[in-house]
Design an enzyme around this catalytic site. Structure first.
Site, PDB file in Angstrom:
ATOM      1  N   TRP A   1      24.383  25.119  46.911  1.00 45.69           N
ATOM      2  CA  TRP A   1      25.879  25.810  46.790  1.00 45.69           C
ATOM      3  C   TRP A   1      25.642  26.932  46.243  1.00 45.69           C
ATOM      4  O   TRP A   1      26.554  28.058  46.006  1.00 45.69           O
ATOM      5  CB  TRP A   1      26.332  24.842  45.463  1.00 45.69           C
ATOM      6  CG  TRP A   1      25.383  24.821  44.251  1.00 45.69           C
ATOM      7  CD1 TRP A   1      24.543  23.839  44.009  1.00 45.69           C
ATOM      8  CD2 TRP A   1      25.185  25.757  43.205  1.00 45.69           C
ATOM      9  NE1 TRP A   1      23.965  23.921  42.934  1.00 45.69           N
ATOM     10  CE2 TRP A   1      24.258  25.196  42.400  1.00 45.69           C
ATOM     11  CE3 TRP A   1      25.762  26.962  42.937  1.00 45.69           C
ATOM     12  CZ2 TRP A   1      23.730  25.715  41.140  1.00 45.69           C
ATOM     13  CZ3 TRP A   1      25.173  27.831  41.912  1.00 45.69           C
ATOM     14  CH2 TRP A   1      24.245  27.257  40.841  1.00 45.69           C
ATOM     15  N   CYS A   2      24.230  27.680  46.119  1.00 40.64           N
ATOM     16  CA  CYS A   2      24.048  29.066  45.595  1.00 40.64           C
ATOM     17  C   CYS A   2      24.068  29.986  46.885  1.00 40.64           C
ATOM     18  O   CYS A   2      23.650  29.963  47.736  1.00 40.64           O
ATOM     19  CB  CYS A   2      22.673  29.069  44.983  1.00 40.64           C
ATOM     20  SG  CYS A   2      22.062  30.788  44.680  1.00 40.64           S
ATOM     21  N   THR A   3      25.060  30.749  46.695  1.00 40.75           N
ATOM     22  CA  THR A   3      25.131  32.188  47.498  1.00 40.75           C
ATOM     23  C   THR A   3      23.824  32.843  47.830  1.00 40.75           C
ATOM     24  O   THR A   3      23.591  33.002  49.005  1.00 40.75           O
ATOM     25  CB  THR A   3      26.163  33.095  46.932  1.00 40.75           C
ATOM     26  OG1 THR A   3      27.561  32.295  46.609  1.00 40.75           O
ATOM     27  CG2 THR A   3      26.393  34.296  48.103  1.00 40.75           C
TER      28      THR A   3
END
Length: 489
Positions: free
Chosen positions: A175-177
């Site tokens: 989920w981390c950009t």
């Protein structure tokens, strides 16, 4: 010239001939008592003259200690890593200072708040300009990227760490950009290094990855709190453990393919020839493993932050948080439980000066640092702690200090704490507001003229009262005698 007879005429204290006076036993007793009472009152008055008293007033704060106020603190966070712990300061004038490091020190601690290692690198996390290969991100969909890096988990991690001399792991979260931007360049760098140093035939370095959403225990073991975190493990000393501590390094450099490949190449040990390391030429530029992009990884999941900051004397706040411009944090897993070892305002004075002031003014030797020693526990994760402080200055002007500019000042404050839950990354905030008024305590001493006046009043008053008592006692005895003589006749 005045004659002696004229001088005698102005005598205030005319004498009665001794032959006309009569001494009595009662008069002698009253005289002794009066003399003793005079001596006692003289001693009390002398002690009162030699002692000092204080005068307290509330005045507008016209502090001589300048425009800035010093804040000292010692805060322990058992669940916040020093890797990303940041001290920020802001105020109502629009001043914002992030990640202060010049006067702030950070030490790793365990869950019992005990220090377990040396000071963490004092500098902030380096700024990263290149977070990945932009062209690759545009041309290749995320789902179609090649798997150049080995996907390892909690069951296989130790096997790979023991097998390869250098194991570089990308701890990421889907989920981390920032993790998604790093993935293309990480996979390409892994492919390039696999071609240069074949894991099967050469095996001197391996790039791997760990999904922290699927391997939470493994990520907690290595104190991963920001994503992506790139860790460097070297066989032989990385796996040494002391109560769960790991000795390895973190990479904070650029994240494009060329930078990653150059850095990883610098980590590769020389090949082993006939049981000895061969000399391999890696010249041709700056050392990619310099300390600006590579630092020791956190040895624990806790951090003690101590030091001081100077702020303007206007309402503001001091904030402790996890901060990085190139990492993401899972707010649901951040725990800001903290212990306040010290939180005080004002300049520090010598022990000798403060001991003298506290001796003279014991009421000031109280617990002025209301938060010191307090422990604030988050009932669950993602809790922000707010502390609201009302600060009042007390200035002490002592007779022992010759100049008013040397007056001692202390800051007292009231504290109100609150917890709240939000969707953002939790923080600890100390909101402070200084009162425009100050308490002025001035040490005073009675004048010598006042002492002499009171001394004369004591002597004259006791002498007069004793004379009145003696006269009354003498007249009473005479009356009793007359009454006895009248009864006889």
């Amino acid at each position: 010239m005045f004659s002696s007879s004229k001088l005698k005429s102005i005598d205030f204290y005319r004498k009665i001939p001794r032959d006309l006076t009569e001494a009595s036993l009662s008069g002698a007793g009253i005289s002794i008592i009066a003399a003793l009472w005079m001596v006692f009152l003289f001693g009390m008055e002398l002690n009162n003259y030699l002692s000092v008293s204080t005068m307290t007033s509330v005045v507008v704060d016209r502090s001589r200690d300048g425009e800035y106020l010093r804040i000292d603190f010692n805060l322990s966070f058992p669940a916040l890593s020093c890797e990303f712990a940041s001290v920020d300061v802001s105020d109502v004038l629009g001043t914002h200072r992030f990640n202060l490091t010049k006067t702030v020190r950070k030490f790793p601690i365990n869950s019992h708040l005990q220090r377990i290692g040396q000071e963490v690198h004092p500098g902030p996390v380096p700024n990263i300009n290149s977070h990945g290969d932009a062209q690759v991100e545009e041309d290749i969909p995320y789902e179609q990227l090649g798997e150049g890096a080995v996907d390892i988990n909690q069951n296989t991690f130790d096997l790979y760490a023991l097998r390869f001399p250098v194991l570089v792991v990308n701890f990421h979260a889907p989920w981390c950009t920032w993790s998604n931007r790093l993935k293309p360049s990480w996979e390409r760098a892994a492919q390039i290094l696999a071609e240069r140093y074949n894991p099967e035939s050469d095996g001197r370095i391996l790039l791997a990855k760990v999904d922290c959403t699927q391997n939470q225990a493994l990520c907690r073991k290595h104190h991963i709190q920001g994503y992506p975190s790139i860790r460097i493990f070297r066989r032989g000393h990385d796996l040494r453990e002391e109560h769960g501590h790991h000795d390895h390094e973190s990479y904070y450099g650029e994240r494009d393919t060329d930078s990653l490949v150059a850095f990883m190449t610098g980590l590769v040990p020389p090949p082993v020839v006939d049981g000895r390391y061969a000399i391999e030429d890696k010249s041709g530029g700056t050392d990619p493993t310099n300390s600006t992009i590579k630092r020791p990884a956190p040895r624990s999941g806790g951090c003690r932050i101590e030091g001081f900051v100077k702020v303007k004397k206007v309402p503001g706040e001091l904030m402790i948080s996890a901060h990085s411009g190139s990492h993401s944090f899972d707010a649901a897993k951040m725990n800001m439980t903290h212990h306040v070892g010290l939180f005080s305002f004002g300049n520090k004075h010598s022990r000798r000066s403060m001991k003298g002031v506290n001796h003279l003014f014991p009421e000031l030797d109280s617990d002025v640092d209301r938060l010191t020693g307090e422990f604030f526990v988050s009932d669950h994760d993602n809790i922000t702690h707010d502390h609201y402080l009302q600060v009042v200055k007390t200035e002490v002007i002592s007779l022992r200090r010759r100049k008013d500019s040397e007056a001692l000042d202390r800051y007292d404050y009231t504290a109100h704490s609150n917890q709240l839950q939000s969707t953002s990354v939790p923080v600890v905030k100390f909101h402070y507001e200084l009162s425009p008024m100050q308490v002025l305590v001035r040490e005073t001493r009675r004048s010598f003229s006042h002492f002499i006046t009171n001394l004369c009043a004591i002597i004259g008053g006791v002498f007069t009262v004793a004379g009145i008592v003696d006269a009354m006692f003498h007249n009473a005895i005479r009356m009793v005698k007359k009454m006895e003589l009248g009864k006889q006749f």
